[in-house]
Design a protein around this motif. Structure first.
Motif, PDB file in Angstrom:
ATOM      1  N   ILE A  26     -42.011 -45.157  32.869  1.00  0.00           N
ATOM      2  CA  ILE A  26     -42.023 -46.128  31.967  1.00  0.00           C
ATOM      3  C   ILE A  26     -42.266 -45.426  30.553  1.00  0.00           C
ATOM      4  CG2 ILE A  26     -42.701 -48.342  31.192  1.00  0.00           C
ATOM      5  CD1 ILE A  26     -40.825 -48.553  33.831  1.00  0.00           C
ATOM      6  N   SER A  27     -41.477 -45.458  29.783  1.00  0.00           N
ATOM      7  CA  SER A  27     -41.871 -45.071  28.304  1.00  0.00           C
ATOM      8  C   SER A  27     -41.862 -46.177  27.321  1.00  0.00           C
ATOM      9  CB  SER A  27     -40.814 -44.063  27.922  1.00  0.00           C
ATOM     10  OG  SER A  27     -40.932 -42.920  28.640  1.00  0.00           O
ATOM     11  N   LEU A  28     -42.866 -46.362  26.621  1.00  0.00           N
ATOM     12  CA  LEU A  28     -43.305 -47.588  25.738  1.00  0.00           C
ATOM     13  C   LEU A  28     -43.203 -46.856  24.345  1.00  0.00           C
ATOM     14  CD1 LEU A  28     -45.775 -49.674  27.519  1.00  0.00           C
ATOM     15  CD2 LEU A  28     -43.369 -49.998  27.482  1.00  0.00           C
ATOM     16  N   ASP A  29     -42.105 -46.712  23.737  1.00  0.00           N
ATOM     17  CA  ASP A  29     -42.275 -45.889  22.529  1.00  0.00           C
ATOM     18  C   ASP A  29     -42.077 -46.960  21.245  1.00  0.00           C
ATOM     19  OD1 ASP A  29     -42.095 -43.823  20.465  1.00  0.00           O
ATOM     20  OD2 ASP A  29     -39.885 -43.516  21.044  1.00  0.00           O
ATOM     21  N   LYS A  30     -43.285 -46.895  20.632  1.00  0.00           N
ATOM     22  CA  LYS A  30     -43.414 -47.674  19.390  1.00  0.00           C
ATOM     23  C   LYS A  30     -42.924 -49.171  19.412  1.00  0.00           C
ATOM     24  CE  LYS A  30     -43.050 -43.808  16.104  1.00  0.00           C
ATOM     25  NZ  LYS A  30     -42.426 -43.101  14.950  1.00  0.00           N
ATOM     26  N   VAL A  31     -43.404 -49.858  20.568  1.00  0.00           N
ATOM     27  CA  VAL A  31     -42.928 -51.067  20.895  1.00  0.00           C
ATOM     28  C   VAL A  31     -43.673 -52.118  19.934  1.00  0.00           C
ATOM     29  CG1 VAL A  31     -42.760 -52.687  22.696  1.00  0.00           C
ATOM     30  CG2 VAL A  31     -42.557 -50.315  23.265  1.00  0.00           C
ATOM     31  N   PRO A  32     -42.998 -52.984  19.320  1.00  0.00           N
ATOM     32  CA  PRO A  32     -43.757 -53.986  18.470  1.00  0.00           C
ATOM     33  C   PRO A  32     -44.719 -55.168  19.440  1.00  0.00           C
ATOM     34  CG  PRO A  32     -41.421 -53.983  18.075  1.00  0.00           C
ATOM     35  CD  PRO A  32     -41.560 -53.353  19.197  1.00  0.00           C
ATOM     36  N   VAL A  33     -45.801 -55.456  18.915  1.00  0.00           N
ATOM     37  CA  VAL A  33     -46.835 -56.144  19.411  1.00  0.00           C
ATOM     38  C   VAL A  33     -46.814 -57.401  18.977  1.00  0.00           C
ATOM     39  CG1 VAL A  33     -49.107 -56.594  20.185  1.00  0.00           C
ATOM     40  CG2 VAL A  33     -48.101 -54.142  20.122  1.00  0.00           C
ATOM     41  N   VAL A  34     -46.980 -58.654  19.726  1.00  0.00           N
ATOM     42  CA  VAL A  34     -46.878 -60.037  19.110  1.00  0.00           C
ATOM     43  C   VAL A  34     -48.316 -60.573  20.015  1.00  0.00           C
ATOM     44  CG1 VAL A  34     -45.985 -62.374  19.144  1.00  0.00           C
ATOM     45  CG2 VAL A  34     -44.472 -60.309  19.114  1.00  0.00           C
ATOM     46  N   PHE A  35     -48.897 -61.308  19.114  1.00  0.00           N
ATOM     47  CA  PHE A  35     -50.286 -62.114  19.612  1.00  0.00           C
ATOM     48  C   PHE A  35     -49.640 -63.610  19.916  1.00  0.00           C
ATOM     49  CE2 PHE A  35     -53.665 -65.109  19.135  1.00  0.00           C
ATOM     50  CZ  PHE A  35     -54.434 -64.972  20.175  1.00  0.00           C
ATOM     51  N   ALA A  36     -49.438 -63.761  21.328  1.00  0.00           N
ATOM     52  CA  ALA A  36     -48.903 -65.172  21.777  1.00  0.00           C
ATOM     53  C   ALA A  36     -49.833 -66.311  22.252  1.00  0.00           C
ATOM     54  CB  ALA A  36     -47.690 -64.671  22.705  1.00  0.00           C
ATOM     55  N   GLY A  37     -50.891 -66.296  21.627  1.00  0.00           N
ATOM     56  CA  GLY A  37     -52.105 -67.368  21.905  1.00  0.00           C
ATOM     57  C   GLY A  37     -52.290 -66.996  23.459  1.00  0.00           C
ATOM     58  N   TYR A  38     -51.965 -68.193  24.420  1.00  0.00           N
ATOM     59  CA  TYR A  38     -52.373 -68.204  25.838  1.00  0.00           C
ATOM     60  C   TYR A  38     -51.087 -67.775  26.559  1.00  0.00           C
ATOM     61  CZ  TYR A  38     -56.897 -70.199  24.987  1.00  0.00           C
ATOM     62  OH  TYR A  38     -58.112 -70.101  24.566  1.00  0.00           O
ATOM     63  N   GLY A  39     -49.809 -67.727  26.019  1.00  0.00           N
ATOM     64  CA  GLY A  39     -48.598 -67.314  26.673  1.00  0.00           C
ATOM     65  C   GLY A  39     -48.047 -68.438  27.747  1.00  0.00           C
ATOM     66  N   VAL A  40     -48.293 -69.550  27.263  1.00  0.00           N
ATOM     67  CA  VAL A  40     -48.053 -70.920  27.980  1.00  0.00           C
ATOM     68  C   VAL A  40     -46.907 -71.562  27.457  1.00  0.00           C
ATOM     69  CG1 VAL A  40     -49.023 -73.189  28.799  1.00  0.00           C
ATOM     70  CG2 VAL A  40     -50.661 -70.941  28.694  1.00  0.00           C
ATOM     71  N   VAL A  41     -46.027 -71.832  28.400  1.00  0.00           N
ATOM     72  CA  VAL A  41     -45.040 -72.779  28.127  1.00  0.00           C
ATOM     73  C   VAL A  41     -45.219 -74.173  29.112  1.00  0.00           C
ATOM     74  CG1 VAL A  41     -42.577 -73.243  28.181  1.00  0.00           C
ATOM     75  CG2 VAL A  41     -43.479 -71.119  27.593  1.00  0.00           C
ATOM     76  N   ALA A  42     -45.848 -74.980  28.916  1.00  0.00           N
ATOM     77  CA  ALA A  42     -46.121 -76.193  29.784  1.00  0.00           C
ATOM     78  C   ALA A  42     -45.673 -77.606  28.986  1.00  0.00           C
ATOM     79  CB  ALA A  42     -48.043 -76.180  29.863  1.00  0.00           C
ATOM     80  N   PRO A  43     -44.500 -77.784  29.421  1.00  0.00           N
ATOM     81  CA  PRO A  43     -43.800 -79.094  29.004  1.00  0.00           C
ATOM     82  C   PRO A  43     -44.912 -80.383  29.255  1.00  0.00           C
ATOM     83  CG  PRO A  43     -42.221 -77.823  30.280  1.00  0.00           C
ATOM     84  CD  PRO A  43     -43.572 -77.285  30.347  1.00  0.00           C
ATOM     85  N   GLU A  44     -45.401 -80.669  30.490  1.00  0.00           N
ATOM     86  CA  GLU A  44     -45.915 -81.690  30.828  1.00  0.00           C
ATOM     87  C   GLU A  44     -47.401 -81.776  30.017  1.00  0.00           C
ATOM     88  OE1 GLU A  44     -47.112 -78.707  34.256  1.00  0.00           O
ATOM     89  OE2 GLU A  44     -45.639 -78.971  32.633  1.00  0.00           O
ATOM     90  N   TYR A  45     -47.869 -80.732  29.242  1.00  0.00           N
ATOM     91  CA  TYR A  45     -48.993 -80.724  28.315  1.00  0.00           C
ATOM     92  C   TYR A  45     -48.463 -80.705  26.891  1.00  0.00           C
ATOM     93  CZ  TYR A  45     -51.787 -80.135  32.556  1.00  0.00           C
ATOM     94  OH  TYR A  45     -52.394 -80.281  33.680  1.00  0.00           O
ATOM     95  N   ASN A  46     -47.111 -80.477  26.592  1.00  0.00           N
ATOM     96  CA  ASN A  46     -46.642 -80.642  25.206  1.00  0.00           C
ATOM     97  C   ASN A  46     -47.162 -79.476  24.534  1.00  0.00           C
ATOM     98  OD1 ASN A  46     -45.018 -81.168  23.104  1.00  0.00           O
ATOM     99  ND2 ASN A  46     -46.815 -82.478  22.288  1.00  0.00           N
ATOM    100  N   TRP A  47     -46.948 -78.285  25.453  1.00  0.00           N
ATOM    101  CA  TRP A  47     -47.545 -76.923  24.857  1.00  0.00           C
ATOM    102  C   TRP A  47     -46.422 -76.042  24.978  1.00  0.00           C
ATOM    103  CZ3 TRP A  47     -52.613 -76.654  22.639  1.00  0.00           C
ATOM    104  CH2 TRP A  47     -52.865 -75.351  22.194  1.00  0.00           C
ATOM    105  N   ASN A  48     -46.218 -75.018  24.030  1.00  0.00           N
ATOM    106  CA  ASN A  48     -45.330 -74.012  24.146  1.00  0.00           C
ATOM    107  C   ASN A  48     -45.618 -73.018  22.922  1.00  0.00           C
ATOM    108  OD1 ASN A  48     -43.159 -72.071  24.459  1.00  0.00           O
ATOM    109  ND2 ASN A  48     -41.498 -73.688  24.181  1.00  0.00           N
TER     110      ASN A  48
END
Length: 506
Positions: free
Chosen positions: A85-107
């Motif tokens: 597996i080669s990861l070559d200059k892959v962009p990084v994103v800080f995505a908080g908690y990485g959660v998609v939870a419709p019942e908590y109104n959080w995405n």
């Protein structure tokens, strides 16, 4: 089962061969019928992947280049079977908690394109760190807080990789537990057409902050992820590294025995425990490299054998069928129980309940018995009633932020809709008090959990374990001589799945 001769009981090893042979012999000796046709075994196809990551990860940004050190600052592996597996200059994103939870109104992924990128996310839920009880379930972890969910959601979003930011409090274990998996093999189910990341890993909080700063962000953004309306932040940074793999396709095994019911043979009560542990790995300070897993979970499997002997000793056989299921691959992500739930030997619709044992009490009798996952099902009420009959009381998870309900095999069955009981260990030790019980649990988690030092000790006081196992036996007995169906409580995320099969239980 916790002796060195069982080699830590890792699937695909000689330790598995010895373990499943031993369990089959014990099931036969207890008088159990084969649980899968004429066999005591259920094949569980898995893939063993030895991930060999580079020793460093290069971070490039307009501020220059820095290196993160593998093992010390992050751990990394892949669930894929590619040779490299080669990861070559892959962009990084800080995505908080990485959660998609419709019942908590959080995405956390709303309006965010992470395809082909690495997402860096916090472990646990938004309600954990800021103390806001209105966010999710406050400090009580939901499934959205589990690292397994983070990886699953990142894959669904099209990311190439996911780095979970570690903190001991939020994860409920130190980074050293994760380091034990560095450059070692891991298992997953051999499922086809499954969305998988190229890279899965953890990163220390300090290293995550280095990455944020390199990418042009202030570290205060971490706290902002706890606030509703948080906007994820693409970093002006890329990462590069490689993971080499060695892949083995094989089958592990669940071990199944049963006692056929006399009146309702097509209704099933399952007692479960996982037989596996971590095998042979990184030596500790004493040079011991065998992860014996005495409490976790040779003790629970020993309890399963005691259940079998106890049930066979009854003069009046059970009216419902009692199934004894020793599952594989729990330590690799509840794999054996997940496979059984997806490929059940006995119909999920007519499985009454699952009573799971994962570790026993080794520090004496307790006045309390702990309920894990409070408010989920009618099994809560049955546990409370049976405990009170024996002069005990129910306590509640002292560390709900650890997500214990999602960390043991009963969760696999809950996802399939079966009311599954999460019974934990009490802390109110008779004659010694709650502080003593709490310290005993904390000492195990800090010193012995997933370490070679989880070994059998003849000085253990197993009187409390016997009390807990007797209680679980009596709960099963209450249901085995009846035709009642415990259900999920209103609001449980598992109720809808059970409701789909209601007609099959009439």
């Amino acid at each position: 089962m916790a002796s060195d001769s069982f080699q830590g009981r890792k699937p695909f090893t000689e330790g598995e061969v010895r373990t499943i042979a031993y369990l089959q012999d014990q099931f036969k000796a207890a008088g159990l019928e084969p649980g899968n046709g004429n066999s005591y075994l259920q094949d569980v196809p898995m893939i063993d992947i030895l991930s060999q990551p580079d020793p460093v990860m290069q971070v490039q940004s307009p501020k220059g280049t820095l290196q993160l050190k593998g093992f010390d600052e992050y751990v990394l592996s892949t669930p894929k079977t590619d040779p490299v597996i080669s990861l070559d200059k892959v962009p990084v994103v800080f995505a908080g908690y990485g959660v998609v939870a419709p019942e908590y109104n959080w995405n956390d992924y709303a309006g965010l394109d992470v395809k082909g990128k690495i997402v860096m996310v916090l472990v646990n839920d938004p309600g954990f760190n800021n103390g806001d009880t209105t966010l999710f379930k406050g400090k009580t972890m939901t499934y959205y807080g589990r690292w397994t969910y983070k990886f699953e959601e990142a894959a669904r979003q099209g990311a190439r990789g996911c780095l979970v930011i570690h903190s001991t409090a939020a994860a409920s274990y130190p980074f050293s537990v994760l380091q034990n998996g560095w450059n070692t093999s891991a298992l997953r189910l051999d499922n086809k057409n499954e969305s998988l990341l190229d890279a899965e890993g953890w990163i220390t909080m300090d290293a995550a902050k280095k990455l944020l700063v390199a990418g042009g962000q202030d570290t205060s953004i971490i706290a902002k992820a706890d606030i509703r309306g948080f906007k994820p932040a693409p970093l002006n940074a890329t990462v590069s590294t490689h993971i080499r793999t060695k892949v083995t396709y094989n089958k592990s095994h669940n071990v199944i025995g049963k006692i056929t019911g006399t009146k309702y043979p097509n209704e099933y009560i399952l007692y479960t425990a996982h037989w596996d542990h971590l095998g042979i790995g990184k030596p500790d300070a004493t040079g011991d490299s065998i992860y014996n897993g005495a409490l976790d979970n040779a003790s629970g499997t020993a309890g399963l054998l005691e259940f079998a002997r106890a049930w066979k000793s009854l003069k009046t056989p059970p009216e419902r069928t009692i199934v004894f299921l020793a599952v594989t691959g729990e330590e690799q992500g509840l794999l054996g129980s997940a496979y059984y739930a997806q490929h059940p030997v006995y119909p999920v619709a007519t499985t009454v309940t699952v009573l799971n044992v994962d570790e026993v009490n080794n520090y004496g009798k307790t006045k309390d018995v702990m309920l894990i996952g409070n408010g989920q099902s009618d099994m809560d009420d049955i546990l409370k009633e049976e405990a009170e009959k024996r002069g005990r009381y129910i306590s509640y998870d002292a560390s709900p932020e650890a997500g214990h309900y999602f960390r043991s095999d009963h969760f696999s069955f809950a996802k399939a809709g079966i009311p599954a009981s999460g019974q934990g260990l009490g802390i109110d030790v008779i004659g010694k008090g709650k502080d003593y019980g709490r310290k005993m649990q904390e000492a195990f988690n800090a010193q012995h959990y997933h370490a070679p030092s989880d070994q059998y000790n003849a000085s253990w006081d197993l009187s409390g374990a016997i009390d807990d196992l007797q209680l679980m036996f009596l709960i099963g007995k209450r249901l085995a001589y009846s035709h009642t169906w415990p259900g999920w409580k209103q609001g449980s995320e598992f109720k809808a799945e059970r409701d789909k099969t209601a007609a099959e239980r009439k």
